[in-house]
Design a protein around this motif. Sequence first.
Motif, PDB file in Angstrom:
ATOM      1  N   PRO A 101       0.780  -1.240   0.000  1.00  0.00           N
ATOM      2  CA  PRO A 101       0.000   0.000   0.000  1.00  0.00           C
ATOM      3  C   PRO A 101       0.810   1.286   0.000  1.00  0.00           C
ATOM      4  O   PRO A 101       0.467   2.239  -0.694  1.00  0.00           O
ATOM      5  CB  PRO A 101      -0.849  -0.120   1.272  1.00  0.00           C
ATOM      6  CG  PRO A 101      -0.140  -1.100   2.131  1.00  0.00           C
ATOM      7  CD  PRO A 101       0.545  -2.049   1.205  1.00  0.00           C
ATOM      8  N   LYS A 156      -0.626  13.546   6.891  1.00  0.00           N
ATOM      9  CA  LYS A 156      -0.952  12.316   6.167  1.00  0.00           C
ATOM     10  C   LYS A 156       0.022  11.204   6.536  1.00  0.00           C
ATOM     11  O   LYS A 156      -0.377  10.039   6.715  1.00  0.00           O
ATOM     12  CB  LYS A 156      -0.903  12.579   4.659  1.00  0.00           C
ATOM     13  CG  LYS A 156      -1.428  11.429   3.810  1.00  0.00           C
ATOM     14  CD  LYS A 156      -1.391  11.763   2.327  1.00  0.00           C
ATOM     15  CE  LYS A 156      -2.409  12.825   1.958  1.00  0.00           C
ATOM     16  NZ  LYS A 156      -2.459  13.057   0.503  1.00  0.00           N
ATOM     17  N   SER A 178       4.373  -1.645   5.074  1.00  0.00           N
ATOM     18  CA  SER A 178       4.910  -1.659   3.715  1.00  0.00           C
ATOM     19  C   SER A 178       6.418  -1.870   3.724  1.00  0.00           C
ATOM     20  O   SER A 178       6.970  -2.551   2.847  1.00  0.00           O
ATOM     21  CB  SER A 178       4.571  -0.348   2.993  1.00  0.00           C
ATOM     22  OG  SER A 178       3.176  -0.210   2.865  1.00  0.00           O
ATOM     23  N   GLU A 194      -0.931   9.878   9.944  1.00  0.00           N
ATOM     24  CA  GLU A 194      -2.154   9.072   9.888  1.00  0.00           C
ATOM     25  C   GLU A 194      -1.881   7.665   9.363  1.00  0.00           C
ATOM     26  O   GLU A 194      -2.544   6.700   9.760  1.00  0.00           O
ATOM     27  CB  GLU A 194      -3.200   9.753   8.999  1.00  0.00           C
ATOM     28  CG  GLU A 194      -3.822  10.993   9.616  1.00  0.00           C
ATOM     29  CD  GLU A 194      -4.747  11.683   8.619  1.00  0.00           C
ATOM     30  OE1 GLU A 194      -4.900  11.165   7.486  1.00  0.00           O
ATOM     31  OE2 GLU A 194      -5.312  12.735   8.967  1.00  0.00           O
ATOM     32  N   HIS A 195      -0.930   7.554   8.465  1.00  0.00           N
ATOM     33  CA  HIS A 195      -0.705   6.280   7.776  1.00  0.00           C
ATOM     34  C   HIS A 195       0.628   5.637   8.166  1.00  0.00           C
ATOM     35  O   HIS A 195       1.216   4.891   7.376  1.00  0.00           O
ATOM     36  CB  HIS A 195      -0.771   6.492   6.263  1.00  0.00           C
ATOM     37  CG  HIS A 195      -2.120   6.933   5.792  1.00  0.00           C
ATOM     38  ND1 HIS A 195      -3.184   6.081   5.663  1.00  0.00           N
ATOM     39  CD2 HIS A 195      -2.575   8.170   5.444  1.00  0.00           C
ATOM     40  CE1 HIS A 195      -4.244   6.757   5.236  1.00  0.00           C
ATOM     41  NE2 HIS A 195      -3.905   8.020   5.100  1.00  0.00           N
ATOM     42  N   LYS A 196       1.082   5.934   9.382  1.00  0.00           N
ATOM     43  CA  LYS A 196       2.359   5.358   9.826  1.00  0.00           C
ATOM     44  C   LYS A 196       2.312   3.826   9.847  1.00  0.00           C
ATOM     45  O   LYS A 196       3.280   3.158   9.455  1.00  0.00           O
ATOM     46  CB  LYS A 196       2.749   5.889  11.199  1.00  0.00           C
ATOM     47  CG  LYS A 196       4.127   5.410  11.662  1.00  0.00           C
ATOM     48  CD  LYS A 196       4.532   6.032  12.984  1.00  0.00           C
ATOM     49  CE  LYS A 196       5.977   5.679  13.316  1.00  0.00           C
ATOM     50  NZ  LYS A 196       6.252   4.238  13.358  1.00  0.00           N
ATOM     51  N   ASP A 197       1.183   3.272  10.295  1.00  0.00           N
ATOM     52  CA  ASP A 197       1.079   1.809  10.353  1.00  0.00           C
ATOM     53  C   ASP A 197       1.235   1.202   8.962  1.00  0.00           C
ATOM     54  O   ASP A 197       1.901   0.170   8.786  1.00  0.00           O
ATOM     55  CB  ASP A 197      -0.275   1.393  10.947  1.00  0.00           C
ATOM     56  CG  ASP A 197      -0.336   1.662  12.452  1.00  0.00           C
ATOM     57  OD1 ASP A 197       0.731   1.920  13.042  1.00  0.00           O
ATOM     58  OD2 ASP A 197      -1.446   1.630  13.001  1.00  0.00           O
ATOM     59  N   ALA A 198       0.621   1.855   7.960  1.00  0.00           N
ATOM     60  CA  ALA A 198       0.720   1.356   6.580  1.00  0.00           C
ATOM     61  C   ALA A 198       2.156   1.459   6.086  1.00  0.00           C
ATOM     62  O   ALA A 198       2.664   0.555   5.404  1.00  0.00           O
ATOM     63  CB  ALA A 198      -0.211   2.144   5.658  1.00  0.00           C
ATOM     64  N   ALA A 199       2.828   2.551   6.434  1.00  0.00           N
ATOM     65  CA  ALA A 199       4.223   2.722   6.010  1.00  0.00           C
ATOM     66  C   ALA A 199       5.116   1.665   6.644  1.00  0.00           C
ATOM     67  O   ALA A 199       5.976   1.061   5.966  1.00  0.00           O
ATOM     68  CB  ALA A 199       4.710   4.116   6.354  1.00  0.00           C
ATOM     69  N   VAL A 232       2.191   4.917   1.478  1.00  0.00           N
ATOM     70  CA  VAL A 232       1.451   6.022   2.091  1.00  0.00           C
ATOM     71  C   VAL A 232       0.577   6.650   1.015  1.00  0.00           C
ATOM     72  O   VAL A 232       1.106   7.087  -0.033  1.00  0.00           O
ATOM     73  CB  VAL A 232       2.410   7.075   2.691  1.00  0.00           C
ATOM     74  CG1 VAL A 232       1.620   8.251   3.266  1.00  0.00           C
ATOM     75  CG2 VAL A 232       3.286   6.451   3.769  1.00  0.00           C
ATOM     76  N   PRO A 233      -0.740   6.704   1.210  1.00  0.00           N
ATOM     77  CA  PRO A 233      -1.620   7.271   0.175  1.00  0.00           C
ATOM     78  C   PRO A 233      -1.184   8.671  -0.227  1.00  0.00           C
ATOM     79  O   PRO A 233      -0.865   9.516   0.625  1.00  0.00           O
ATOM     80  CB  PRO A 233      -2.995   7.301   0.858  1.00  0.00           C
ATOM     81  CG  PRO A 233      -2.932   6.225   1.881  1.00  0.00           C
ATOM     82  CD  PRO A 233      -1.512   6.219   2.372  1.00  0.00           C
TER      83      PRO A 233
END
Length: 913
Positions: free
Chosen positions: A193, A237, A248, A240-245, A195-196
Amino acid sequence: MSNDKTSSAPLILVDGSSYLYRAFHALPPLATSTGQPTGAVRGVISMLRKHLKEHPDSPVVVVFDAKGKTFRDEMFAEYKAQRPPMPDDLRAQIQPIHDIIDAMGLPRLVIDGVEADDVIGTLALQGAEQGMDVIISTGDKDMAQLVRPGVTLVNTMSNTVMDVEGVKAKFGVGPELIIDFLALMGDKVDNIPGVPGVGAKTALALLQGLGSLKDIYANLDAIAPLGFRGSKTLAKKMEEHKDAADMSYVLATIKTDVEMDYQPQTLANSEPDTDKLRELFSEMEFRSWVDELGGDSEASSAAAAAIERNYSIILDEKELDTWLEKLKQADLFAFDTETTSLNYMQAKLVGVSFAVEAGEAVYLPLAHDYMGAPAQIDFERALAKLKPILESDEYKKVGQNLKYDSHILANYDIELRGIARDTMLESYVLNSTGSRHDMDSLAQKYLGETTIKFEDIAGKGAKQLTFNQIELDKAGPYAAEDADITLRLHQELSGRLAQEPSLEKVLDEIEMPLVPVLTHIERNGAYIDAAMLKQQSDELDKKMRALEQQAYDEAGEEFNLGSTKQLGAILFEKLEIPVIKKTPKGAPSTAEPVLQELALSHKLPALIMQYRGMAKLKNTYTDKLPQMIDPATGRVHTSYHQAVAATGRLSSSDPNLQNIPIRTEEGRRIRQAFVADPRINGGSAIVAADYSQIELRIMAHLSGDKGLLDAFAHGADIHRATAAEVFEVPVEEVSDEQRRRAKAINFGLIYGMSAFGLAKQLDIPRADAQTYIDRYFERYPGVLAYMENTRKQAADKGYVETLFGRRLYLPEINSRNGMQRQAAERTAINAPMQGTAADIIKRAMISVDAWLRDEQLKTRLIMQVHDELVLEVPADERELVVKRIPELMQAAAELDVPLIADLGEGANWDEAH
């Protein structure tokens, strides 16, 4: 052999899974004569052979992904979830690849629970730590994280090498930040994913400005001052998306500590099993590789890839005379022309090439006129010397698409005769679906040769040179190679055909005799009324504008009717019409079948379909045809293609005469513009002769069904007779609607249509459609038996045949994919009928053309469209032609039912039809 720290030979780690897909998509859809796909096998094994050639002392370790899930799937269920299932054509090539690698003696590794990347990463780092040089052979950008001193990436498909500096040059960051790069921007291929909103440019700016992912998260306040677009809002942003980073990052990290029983220093190539390799290469029909192993009884020595080449250029008459004598002494020679254009009516001859034996070829330049071009033999004098040989039936020629060369010579009043074989047609008859039939594809498939491409010597795009502008040191080898490869292909293909007498008969009795016939038809051309087409264009333009306005009214706003995106927004967002199908990218589809279905209940899709139909006619025919009139002849000259349609049917292009609709008023009006040439003294007419219901008659013959045979024998209206049987009413009481439905059943079943398809076509409940089909088969049991037998034979043999022995191979007939298998079964049922119809019309064309020439008539065969022949007939020959043409067409085949050719005549094609 073994490898240790002191060895100078690098350890080569090959990403087999990466190359598998890349080879499959990069190479043409190659297949054996039995339909076994081979493109990926050839691509992967070619790459391995290249490594062995360049590094003969290196272990070449090939690593593949294991089946099943890995630790990444357990961490993130969506990992690689968007990837479509492996295509069946690729799946069928996995085992042969594995078998060949094993027979080559190369270590092949598959470790459960991890990916090939992880195995390669572990071995690469272990090797580097032990002082080995390591080459990772891959096309996967993720592997760049493994690069370091002693570890380099090689992509054999793009011929690129990346060391540490190479990674920096390509990605903008060093190998140590590649994981961070992927963690930020994500990876669509693996569904990582990221970071969007962070793409490659933003990721690069962050990494170059702040350092690693860890550094970036430690300094989120420092993002805004970097000043790139969007930097002010990015910190929030990112937070907010640290878990996704973080996830990833883990997903993108190649494991380098995989537990396995292999160590870099113990991996070694073993001796190849040449007998097994010979067997596998023979099975895959890699003849040149078989020959390298010493050949076998089946392999042709003509396919040797390493054959010595002796090419030359003729610049003086003495040398030309020597070569002319060689041509006369040869049993057969290959011949090719080089020209200024693909337009056969207007192309100028630049030179010719010949080959008399494998590896020996010559180019005779005649019209190279670039600055500094050497003196060449006088054009007229050279042609005068060539003409007797080229026009003689005694001297046998072979070429690749000789119809084109025949046209070029005809432009100089030379009639090419003595055509023995055409390699394009040899390949096509041998297996119409096994390969493309251009020379480059055939050379790769049958000879293992990569040929010089025209773009290599002429350039590309607007600056591309015509052949007369190309310097002889480039033009000579290119042209000579064409003749040499053609001769070698003939030697290979003719040997294969000799083992298949029925196919050889199709080639020698149908396809080869048709070459001069098609040449005559193409040169004859068709006369069109340009003023009439101009008027039609204007009328179509008015109708399209009216439809455009109606579409705007229906939509409630103006929009571009040609834009699928705007149309989709109107239909599915504004008007909220239900989406019934999506494109591969997930957008609502506005394709023709979708609009057809929507048009049943919505006005706008119906308007769009009318608009598209008229736009196609206008752009393809009424606007374009007048521009295609040849200035020298005043006529339009199409090109017919023998080696395109799998079933044997001809196709045409520039213009495509097969697709002018006959059921619409606008289509028929275009046919009205195909008129008898008003310049013919005494007047003339267009005569069209069309086989009546030929495929149904062939079905009756092939199935031997008594009911069908009787109906045709008594001259019954077959659709009315079928309606009487299916709807259980007397023939005289069959309504027009019942006849229409019976016609749909008759033609639907020979195309393998299901009850679902018939229901959709007739707009009736599926149960009713099934009842009609069941009743049809009750009345015509021979048809059902034929279909069942055909499916079984196709599954057993892998192909079906026409009445005359033409084959259509069906590689998916035993596919585990139900849809693909059913599609192959439908093709198996229809192909013998459609292919036999194609053979019959071709035989008819040969007979008609021979009769016109024998009688020295002025009547010209000007078109062939599906099951129809169109002629231009002077008034004083009308009576003779009208009587004789149906007789010749009906004599083209002997069936168990009458073969009927209906004939019409008129001032234009529409009237004659």
